[in-house]
Write a protein that holds these residues in place. Structure first.
Motif, PDB file in Angstrom:
ATOM      1  N   GLN A 146       0.832  -1.195   0.000  1.00  0.00           N
ATOM      2  CA  GLN A 146       0.000   0.000   0.000  1.00  0.00           C
ATOM      3  C   GLN A 146       0.868   1.247   0.000  1.00  0.00           C
ATOM      4  N   ARG A 147       0.559   2.174  -0.915  1.00  0.00           N
ATOM      5  CA  ARG A 147       1.345   3.394  -1.034  1.00  0.00           C
ATOM      6  C   ARG A 147       1.114   4.312   0.159  1.00  0.00           C
ATOM      7  N   LEU A 148       2.203   4.832   0.717  1.00  0.00           N
ATOM      8  CA  LEU A 148       2.119   5.804   1.803  1.00  0.00           C
ATOM      9  C   LEU A 148       2.155   7.209   1.219  1.00  0.00           C
ATOM     10  N   SER A 149       1.269   8.055   1.684  1.00  0.00           N
ATOM     11  CA  SER A 149       1.230   9.437   1.218  1.00  0.00           C
ATOM     12  C   SER A 149       2.191  10.275   2.052  1.00  0.00           C
ATOM     13  N   LEU A 150       3.338  10.636   1.440  1.00  0.00           N
ATOM     14  CA  LEU A 150       4.370  11.374   2.148  1.00  0.00           C
ATOM     15  C   LEU A 150       4.770  12.608   1.355  1.00  0.00           C
ATOM     16  N   SER A 151       5.177  13.648   2.070  1.00  0.00           N
ATOM     17  CA  SER A 151       5.690  14.845   1.417  1.00  0.00           C
ATOM     18  C   SER A 151       7.094  14.574   0.888  1.00  0.00           C
ATOM     19  N   VAL A 152       7.614  15.488   0.085  1.00  0.00           N
ATOM     20  CA  VAL A 152       8.953  15.326  -0.474  1.00  0.00           C
ATOM     21  C   VAL A 152       9.986  15.213   0.635  1.00  0.00           C
ATOM     22  N   ARG A 153       9.905  16.056   1.659  1.00  0.00           N
ATOM     23  CA  ARG A 153      10.860  16.021   2.750  1.00  0.00           C
ATOM     24  C   ARG A 153      10.711  14.743   3.579  1.00  0.00           C
ATOM     25  N   GLU A 154       9.485  14.326   3.811  1.00  0.00           N
ATOM     26  CA  GLU A 154       9.279  13.079   4.549  1.00  0.00           C
ATOM     27  C   GLU A 154       9.881  11.904   3.790  1.00  0.00           C
ATOM     28  N   LEU A 155       9.700  11.884   2.475  1.00  0.00           N
ATOM     29  CA  LEU A 155      10.293  10.841   1.646  1.00  0.00           C
ATOM     30  C   LEU A 155      11.814  10.835   1.776  1.00  0.00           C
ATOM     31  N   SER A 156      12.413  12.019   1.747  1.00  0.00           N
ATOM     32  CA  SER A 156      13.871  12.114   1.796  1.00  0.00           C
ATOM     33  C   SER A 156      14.417  11.638   3.134  1.00  0.00           C
ATOM     34  N   VAL A 157      13.746  12.006   4.224  1.00  0.00           N
ATOM     35  CA  VAL A 157      14.192  11.554   5.541  1.00  0.00           C
ATOM     36  C   VAL A 157      14.046  10.039   5.648  1.00  0.00           C
ATOM     37  N   LEU A 158      12.915   9.518   5.207  1.00  0.00           N
ATOM     38  CA  LEU A 158      12.685   8.072   5.286  1.00  0.00           C
ATOM     39  C   LEU A 158      13.673   7.313   4.401  1.00  0.00           C
ATOM     40  N   GLU A 159      14.007   7.878   3.253  1.00  0.00           N
ATOM     41  CA  GLU A 159      14.984   7.230   2.368  1.00  0.00           C
ATOM     42  C   GLU A 159      16.325   7.063   3.085  1.00  0.00           C
ATOM     43  N   MET A 160      16.767   8.097   3.787  1.00  0.00           N
ATOM     44  CA  MET A 160      18.019   8.004   4.531  1.00  0.00           C
ATOM     45  C   MET A 160      17.951   6.918   5.597  1.00  0.00           C
ATOM     46  N   LEU A 161      16.836   6.850   6.305  1.00  0.00           N
ATOM     47  CA  LEU A 161      16.693   5.860   7.368  1.00  0.00           C
ATOM     48  C   LEU A 161      16.608   4.446   6.802  1.00  0.00           C
TER      49      LEU A 161
END
Length: 223
Positions: A146-161
């Motif tokens: 299921q796709r999570l609705s995230l902002s650009v910044r939220e995506l970037s932080v999660l990508e790092m983690l």
């Protein structure tokens, strides 16, 4: 990922800055070669997009000086010089890739993503952590399909983690990677994005743990 664009054409420089920012990168932009070495002395970058035809110090000279100084920041040359000798000279001077103008932005974005995967040790465009899957091409995260609705910044932080799952990522690392010169992005802002991500990840089997005095760590359960 933090990118420095060195491009004297203001129309192209502005377009690259906006396009890459929309892709989730922190982007700084310089218009001449004389300021590059100073900028790199004060800030760590994950990638340089370097034009060769620059006012002041030329791009090739900047590149040679970087490598002579032992700076191994990845460099993608973006230039109108399309001759074989020019490409060979750029790569021999220490460039990691070479793109000639005019170019298509999707191709440039694909090349930039390659550097991002090298940086995190990911061979594939998908980052997987437990039930989470991050598509670095489509810039979306799915949890159990299921796709999570995230902002650009939220995506970037999660990508790092996700790229460092099970390892600590400090607030300073996040700020340095995601904060461009013209962006108001502080350690307090990081706390806000982490708080939002925790809400988004509820029920997914993934959680962001605070490691006091250090930063954050993503923990996941088996998918």
């Amino acid at each position: 990922m933090r990118v420095l664009v060195i491009e004297d054409d203001t129309t192209l420089g502005h377009a690259l800055q906006e396009f890459l920012a929309d892709q989730g990168y922190a982007v700084d932009w310089l218009t001449d070669g004389d300021r590059v070495l100073g900028a790199l002395a004060g800030q760590t970058y994950d990638l340089l997009l370097l034009d060769l035809n620059l006012p002041g110090r030329g791009g090739l000279d900047v590149l040679r000086q970087l490598r002579q100084d032992g700076n191994q920041v990845p460099v993608l040359i973006v230039t109108a010089r399309d001759g074989l000798e020019d490409r060979v000279a750029g790569l021999d001077a220490g460039a990691d890739d070479y793109v000639t103008k005019p170019f298509d932005l999707p191709e440039l974005a694909a090349r930039v993503r390659v550097f991002g995967r090298r940086r995190t040790g990911q061979a594939q465009p998908l980052i997987e952590a437990g039930a989470l899957t991050f598509d670095t091409v489509g810039r979306e995260v799915r949890a159990n399909g299921q796709r999570l609705s995230l902002s650009v910044r939220e995506l970037s932080v999660l990508e790092m983690l996700m790229a460092r799952v099970g390892r600590v990522v400090t607030k300073r690392q996040i700020v340095n990677s995601l904060s461009a010169w013209d962006a108001d992005f502080s350690e307090n802002a990081v706390e806000v994005y982490v708080y939002r991500l925790r809400k988004r990840l509820e029920g997914t089997g993934a959680s962001i743990q605070t490691v006091r005095g250090f930063g954050y760590m993503l923990e996941t359960q088996p998918a």
